[in-house]
Write a protein that holds these residues in place. Structure first.
Motif, PDB file in Angstrom:
ATOM      1  N   ARG A  11     -67.502  58.530  35.766  1.00 20.55           N
ATOM      2  CA  ARG A  11     -66.803  59.668  35.163  1.00 20.55           C
ATOM      3  C   ARG A  11     -65.331  59.348  34.892  1.00 20.55           C
ATOM      4  O   ARG A  11     -64.834  58.315  35.308  1.00 20.55           O
ATOM      5  CB  ARG A  11     -66.871  60.869  36.100  1.00 20.55           C
ATOM      6  CG  ARG A  11     -68.286  61.270  36.459  1.00 20.55           C
ATOM      7  CD  ARG A  11     -68.501  62.728  36.208  1.00 20.55           C
ATOM      8  NE  ARG A  11     -69.520  63.261  37.082  1.00 20.55           N
ATOM      9  CZ  ARG A  11     -69.271  64.179  38.008  1.00 20.55           C
ATOM     10  NH1 ARG A  11     -68.056  64.635  38.186  1.00 20.55           N
ATOM     11  NH2 ARG A  11     -70.255  64.639  38.739  1.00 20.55           N
ATOM     12  N   ILE A  28     -69.345  59.660  48.065  1.00 20.40           N
ATOM     13  CA  ILE A  28     -68.677  60.501  47.072  1.00 20.40           C
ATOM     14  C   ILE A  28     -68.165  59.668  45.893  1.00 20.40           C
ATOM     15  O   ILE A  28     -68.572  59.864  44.754  1.00 20.40           O
ATOM     16  CB  ILE A  28     -67.503  61.291  47.695  1.00 20.40           C
ATOM     17  CG1 ILE A  28     -67.968  62.054  48.925  1.00 20.40           C
ATOM     18  CG2 ILE A  28     -66.870  62.208  46.659  1.00 20.40           C
ATOM     19  CD1 ILE A  28     -68.846  63.254  48.691  1.00 20.40           C
ATOM     20  N   VAL A  78     -57.204  57.394  41.478  1.00 22.18           N
ATOM     21  CA  VAL A  78     -55.854  57.849  41.794  1.00 22.18           C
ATOM     22  C   VAL A  78     -55.938  58.579  43.131  1.00 22.18           C
ATOM     23  O   VAL A  78     -56.374  59.719  43.211  1.00 22.18           O
ATOM     24  CB  VAL A  78     -55.315  58.788  40.700  1.00 22.18           C
ATOM     25  CG1 VAL A  78     -53.853  59.125  40.962  1.00 22.18           C
ATOM     26  CG2 VAL A  78     -55.462  58.147  39.332  1.00 22.18           C
ATOM     27  N   GLU A 134     -59.814  61.687  35.967  1.00 21.93           N
ATOM     28  CA  GLU A 134     -59.433  63.000  36.494  1.00 21.93           C
ATOM     29  C   GLU A 134     -60.391  63.459  37.592  1.00 21.93           C
ATOM     30  O   GLU A 134     -59.987  64.076  38.563  1.00 21.93           O
ATOM     31  CB  GLU A 134     -59.392  64.055  35.390  1.00 21.93           C
ATOM     32  CG  GLU A 134     -58.128  64.039  34.554  1.00 21.93           C
ATOM     33  CD  GLU A 134     -58.071  62.851  33.606  1.00 21.93           C
ATOM     34  OE1 GLU A 134     -59.147  62.326  33.273  1.00 21.93           O
ATOM     35  OE2 GLU A 134     -56.967  62.451  33.225  1.00 21.93           O
ATOM     36  N   ASN A 135     -61.701  63.167  37.406  1.00 25.29           N
ATOM     37  CA  ASN A 135     -62.679  63.605  38.391  1.00 25.29           C
ATOM     38  C   ASN A 135     -62.404  63.007  39.760  1.00 25.29           C
ATOM     39  O   ASN A 135     -62.370  63.715  40.758  1.00 25.29           O
ATOM     40  CB  ASN A 135     -64.090  63.228  37.951  1.00 25.29           C
ATOM     41  CG  ASN A 135     -64.572  64.124  36.832  1.00 25.29           C
ATOM     42  OD1 ASN A 135     -64.852  65.283  37.045  1.00 25.29           O
ATOM     43  ND2 ASN A 135     -64.628  63.594  35.631  1.00 25.29           N
ATOM     44  N   ILE A 164     -57.785  64.960  45.768  1.00 21.66           N
ATOM     45  CA  ILE A 164     -56.909  66.088  46.120  1.00 21.66           C
ATOM     46  C   ILE A 164     -57.666  67.043  47.039  1.00 21.66           C
ATOM     47  O   ILE A 164     -57.140  67.525  48.040  1.00 21.66           O
ATOM     48  CB  ILE A 164     -56.420  66.818  44.855  1.00 21.66           C
ATOM     49  CG1 ILE A 164     -55.440  65.939  44.088  1.00 21.66           C
ATOM     50  CG2 ILE A 164     -55.742  68.138  45.223  1.00 21.66           C
ATOM     51  CD1 ILE A 164     -54.965  66.524  42.776  1.00 21.66           C
ATOM     52  N   GLY A 165     -58.957  67.284  46.713  1.00 18.40           N
ATOM     53  CA  GLY A 165     -59.787  68.133  47.569  1.00 18.40           C
ATOM     54  C   GLY A 165     -59.897  67.543  48.965  1.00 18.40           C
ATOM     55  O   GLY A 165     -59.750  68.249  49.965  1.00 18.40           O
ATOM     56  N   LEU A 166     -60.095  66.224  49.043  1.00 19.61           N
ATOM     57  CA  LEU A 166     -60.202  65.558  50.350  1.00 19.61           C
ATOM     58  C   LEU A 166     -58.893  65.691  51.121  1.00 19.61           C
ATOM     59  O   LEU A 166     -58.893  65.908  52.335  1.00 19.61           O
ATOM     60  CB  LEU A 166     -60.551  64.077  50.169  1.00 19.61           C
ATOM     61  CG  LEU A 166     -60.650  63.284  51.474  1.00 19.61           C
ATOM     62  CD1 LEU A 166     -61.837  63.732  52.292  1.00 19.61           C
ATOM     63  CD2 LEU A 166     -60.731  61.786  51.215  1.00 19.61           C
ATOM     64  N   ARG A 199     -70.531  58.049  43.325  1.00 17.61           N
ATOM     65  CA  ARG A 199     -71.207  58.944  42.382  1.00 17.61           C
ATOM     66  C   ARG A 199     -70.299  59.323  41.217  1.00 17.61           C
ATOM     67  O   ARG A 199     -70.761  59.807  40.189  1.00 17.61           O
ATOM     68  CB  ARG A 199     -71.634  60.219  43.108  1.00 17.61           C
ATOM     69  CG  ARG A 199     -72.496  59.927  44.304  1.00 17.61           C
ATOM     70  CD  ARG A 199     -72.714  61.158  45.110  1.00 17.61           C
ATOM     71  NE  ARG A 199     -73.435  62.174  44.351  1.00 17.61           N
ATOM     72  CZ  ARG A 199     -73.972  63.241  44.912  1.00 17.61           C
ATOM     73  NH1 ARG A 199     -73.866  63.417  46.201  1.00 17.61           N
ATOM     74  NH2 ARG A 199     -74.596  64.122  44.182  1.00 17.61           N
ATOM     75  N   LEU A 200     -68.987  59.135  41.390  1.00 16.55           N
ATOM     76  CA  LEU A 200     -68.049  59.552  40.351  1.00 16.55           C
ATOM     77  C   LEU A 200     -67.602  58.381  39.485  1.00 16.55           C
ATOM     78  O   LEU A 200     -66.784  58.541  38.595  1.00 16.55           O
ATOM     79  CB  LEU A 200     -66.810  60.188  40.997  1.00 16.55           C
ATOM     80  CG  LEU A 200     -67.035  61.498  41.745  1.00 16.55           C
ATOM     81  CD1 LEU A 200     -65.798  61.881  42.515  1.00 16.55           C
ATOM     82  CD2 LEU A 200     -67.422  62.598  40.776  1.00 16.55           C
ATOM     83  N   MET A 217     -59.603  61.772  40.803  1.00 14.45           N
ATOM     84  CA  MET A 217     -58.311  62.240  41.283  1.00 14.45           C
ATOM     85  C   MET A 217     -58.431  63.615  41.937  1.00 14.45           C
ATOM     86  O   MET A 217     -57.921  63.836  43.036  1.00 14.45           O
ATOM     87  CB  MET A 217     -57.354  62.312  40.097  1.00 14.45           C
ATOM     88  CG  MET A 217     -55.952  62.639  40.454  1.00 14.45           C
ATOM     89  SD  MET A 217     -54.947  62.711  38.968  1.00 14.45           S
ATOM     90  CE  MET A 217     -55.232  64.390  38.464  1.00 14.45           C
ATOM     91  N   LEU A 218     -59.131  64.535  41.270  1.00 12.51           N
ATOM     92  CA  LEU A 218     -59.253  65.890  41.818  1.00 12.51           C
ATOM     93  C   LEU A 218     -60.077  65.898  43.104  1.00 12.51           C
ATOM     94  O   LEU A 218     -59.804  66.667  44.014  1.00 12.51           O
ATOM     95  CB  LEU A 218     -59.876  66.819  40.778  1.00 12.51           C
ATOM     96  CG  LEU A 218     -58.910  67.193  39.666  1.00 12.51           C
ATOM     97  CD1 LEU A 218     -59.641  67.801  38.485  1.00 12.51           C
ATOM     98  CD2 LEU A 218     -57.876  68.171  40.189  1.00 12.51           C
ATOM     99  N   THR A 219     -61.080  65.012  43.177  1.00 10.34           N
ATOM    100  CA  THR A 219     -61.867  64.927  44.416  1.00 10.34           C
ATOM    101  C   THR A 219     -60.973  64.463  45.562  1.00 10.34           C
ATOM    102  O   THR A 219     -61.079  64.963  46.682  1.00 10.34           O
ATOM    103  CB  THR A 219     -63.013  63.912  44.239  1.00 10.34           C
ATOM    104  OG1 THR A 219     -63.533  64.073  42.942  1.00 10.34           O
ATOM    105  CG2 THR A 219     -64.096  64.146  45.237  1.00 10.34           C
ATOM    106  N   TRP A 269     -66.826  57.664  52.821  1.00  7.65           N
ATOM    107  CA  TRP A 269     -66.351  58.453  51.676  1.00  7.65           C
ATOM    108  C   TRP A 269     -66.643  57.731  50.365  1.00  7.65           C
ATOM    109  O   TRP A 269     -67.087  58.327  49.393  1.00  7.65           O
ATOM    110  CB  TRP A 269     -64.857  58.732  51.825  1.00  7.65           C
ATOM    111  CG  TRP A 269     -64.274  59.474  50.672  1.00  7.65           C
ATOM    112  CD1 TRP A 269     -63.545  58.960  49.642  1.00  7.65           C
ATOM    113  CD2 TRP A 269     -64.398  60.879  50.410  1.00  7.65           C
ATOM    114  NE1 TRP A 269     -63.208  59.949  48.761  1.00  7.65           N
ATOM    115  CE2 TRP A 269     -63.715  61.132  49.206  1.00  7.65           C
ATOM    116  CE3 TRP A 269     -65.012  61.941  51.072  1.00  7.65           C
ATOM    117  CZ2 TRP A 269     -63.633  62.408  48.649  1.00  7.65           C
ATOM    118  CZ3 TRP A 269     -64.927  63.205  50.523  1.00  7.65           C
ATOM    119  CH2 TRP A 269     -64.243  63.435  49.328  1.00  7.65           C
TER     120      TRP A 269
END
Lengths: 288, 330
Positions: free
Chosen positions: A91, A84, A36, A94-95, A101-103, A87-88, A97-99, A80
């Motif tokens: 998972r 990044i 996402v 949500e993981n 958002i951080g980006l 590696r996810l 998605m939040l990454t 990216w």
């Protein structure tokens, strides 16, 4: 009255073409990678800032700058994905998605530091006299936007349908494990999808940047619109997103002209809610 | 062990009471008040993210509804605090009910986006409805709470120190209720649902009712935090509906450890302090914040508290092993 309406309609369709590009990029990334992508708008924004630097600071040719900007954003997306997102992958959603958002926060603020917060303009090297086409008239640059968007979308559709890489992508979309079992390099497909999706957002940024001012925070609205388009078309649905992009463009253009320009940005979110409430049958029917 | 369990709550209570006297500057007391607000928000977020397993990216909608209900009642109708507080909570619970009716059937990314959509639409309504909300200029002049107390008479909670105690009294109550709730059959049914929904339904848990209850409680707590915020700051603007608020709540819960009672409290305290430390980085503050979010998801997906607990367990196991290996073997 009718001519004015037609003019709004055509303007809406042209902007809608770029919305379709953003939405297709997002829908491909979600459909194939299950990511996402809340940083979608930041790829759009950053590409516009690359264009600004190439055109204004390095004084390169406009079309050459466009190509260079898209290539730069594609490489950034590749890095990216490789370091990044890969590696996810195992998972939960949500993981990822939040990454993203951080980006999104990271890129917005890095842009703010590097380029500053003042709105900037990129003049397009096209004549400003409108060309009359029957009852409506268009500036040459808007005509360029329409043709480029149409070319990119049709080209991509052909690529996914006919080329072997496109077929491999569709196979990965349908069943990742089986695709890997028949020898498709899934890592490579994921990397290419993310780069392609981000480059689509970036190309939309290039086409719209000369029409509006560019700011480091403009990506927020773009992400929202891309989600509205991808959801309306059904997440993972390519033709759906293309069609929904045009609808959103027209809805915004007519809404701003006849209802209220203050609520123009609310249209995309209202569209998301309405579509998710009525849950049309195409919403969960995954196909490319 | 028994003694420690009895003393635990008393020590925490003493820490909360002692804090504003140990760190008595206005700035530190302000941080204490904000930590209390964020603890409520993170705890409320955890009910959905941790216990029900949905990611409400528009959770700040309830915070904003609570804040605007209290703010509007106070500014436009001069209604006292004892009335704005329940009104704000009721308004956000009612909103939670309607939003829940629409969105709880959705899963994964669809729920996330529907939730976000509500917060964004509310933001645009508060920005554009200038006559009512003041638009982007916001709503100022929200009066500090006046509390009619039995002996002391009517006291005005207008200085920071008294607001600190009012905030923490509310936080204490909220935490007690939530603690009770998650250790009740309702809380266990939430856990069961988030772990295996079909199995939970098969043994008689109603997914619809249980998740709706979680959303109502969660929305009510976030609304309460909004009321407390509005009366504390005295000014609110459409900013309360910003995505960054929801993201901050999410990061607090994940950093602390979702699906635990203590995790969000810990995460809220950490992330009330982190932005303050980052002030030293000035322009780079938000960029570092973004990078920090990425790093936390990559390296601490289960949160700090569980990670620390694992370290502690591993360390004590090693101690036991060294002790055993030192014993003469015969």
């Amino acid at each position: 009255m009718a001519a004015e309406f037609l003019q709004h309609l055509v303007n809406g369709l042209i902007i809608g073409g770029t919305y379709a590009m953003m939405g297709i990029g997002l829908t491909l990334i979600f459909g194939i990678m299950n990511v996402v992508n809340f940083a979608h708008g930041e790829f759009y924004m950053l590409t516009a800032f690359f264009l600004y630097t190439f055109v204004k600071s390095l004084k390169l040719n406009f079309l050459l700058s466009m190509v260079a900007s898209v290539v730069s954003i594609g490489l950034l997306a590749l890095a990216w994905e490789r370091y990044i997102l890969r590696r996810l992958r195992s998972r939960s959603v949500e993981n990822g998605m939040l990454t993203m958002i951080g980006l999104s926060i990271l890129l917005q603020n890095v842009t703010l530091i590097a380029w500053g917060g003042a709105p900037r303009t990129i003049p397009a090297p096209f004549p400003l006299d409108a060309i009359p086409l029957g009852p409506v008239s268009l500036t040459p640059f808007r005509l360029f936007i329409a043709l480029t968007a149409m070319g990119i979308i049709l080209g991509l559709a052909w690529f996914l349908k006919k080329s072997s890489l496109g077929k491999a992508t569709r196979a990965t979309f349908q069943d990742r494990d089986t695709a890997a079992a028949v020898g498709i390099n899934v890592d490579w497909i994921y990397a290419m999808t993310f780069a392609l999706g981000s480059a689509l957002a970036g190309s939309a940024g290039l086409l719209l940047a000369p029409l509006f001012v560019i700011t480091p925070t403009m990506g927020d609205q773009v992400t929202a619109k891309a989600f509205a388009v991808a959801i309306t078309g059904g997440l993972g649905n390519f033709p759906g997103a293309a069609f929904a992009g045009l609808i959103l463009g027209v809805a915004e253009s007519l809404g701003a002209a006849y209802v209220s320009s203050g609520y123009k940005d609310a249209i995309s979110f209202l569209l998301i809610i309405v579509i998710l409430v009525i849950k049309p049958s195409w919403l969960f029917a995954n196909r490319t | 062990m028994v003694l420690r369990n009895r003393l635990g709550p008393l020590i925490k209570l003493a820490a909360v009471v002692a804090y504003p006297y140990l760190f008595s500057s206005e700035y530190f007391i302000h941080l204490g008040v904000m930590a209390g607000m964020w603890i409520m928000l993170a705890t409320s977020m955890n009910l959905l993210l941790g216990y029900v397993g949905q990611t409400p990216l528009g959770h700040t909608a309830f915070f904003g509804i609570g804040a605007f209900t209290a703010g509007l009642l106070s500014v436009k109708l001069r209604v006292p605090f004892w009335f704005t507080l329940p009104s704000g909570v009721v308004a956000s619970v009612v909103a939670a009910y309607f939003i829940g009716r629409i969105t709880l059937g959705l899963r994964g990314a669809y729920f996330v986006l529907a939730s976000l959509g509500f917060a964004e639409v509310l933001k645009l309504v508060t920005v554009n409805w200038v006559d009512l909300t003041g638009g982007p200029m916001g709503l100022s002049g929200i009066s500090p709470p006046q509390l009619p107390l039995p002996i002391a008479g009517r006291i005005s909670v207008s200085d920071r120190l008294s607001y600190y105690f009012l905030m923490w009294a509310v936080v204490g109550l909220v935490l007690l209720v939530v603690h009770r709730l998650i250790h009740s059959p309702v809380g266990r049914s939430w856990l069961a649902l988030s772990e295996n929904e079909p199995l939970a339904e098969a043994v008689g848990v109603s997914a619809g009712q249980a998740t709706m209850l979680a959303l109502l409680v969660s929305g009510g707590i976030a609304g309460l935090a909004g009321v407390m915020y509005a009366h504390y700051i005295g000014f609110i603007s459409p900013d309360v509906f910003y995505l960054l608020y929801s993201i901050t709540m999410l990061i607090m819960v994940i950093t602390g450890g979702k699906r635990t009672f203590a995790g969000p409290i810990f995460g809220a305290i950490v992330f009330t302090l982190v932005p303050e430390f980052l002030r030293a980085a000035q322009n780079f503050r938000m960029a570092i914040y973004g990078a920090l979010i990425i790093a936390i998801i990559l390296y601490l997906p289960d949160g700090l508290l569980p990670a620390l607990a694992n370290l502690w367990r591993a360390a004590s196991k090693r101690r036991v092993e060294t002790w055993r290996s030192c014993k003469p073997t015969n």
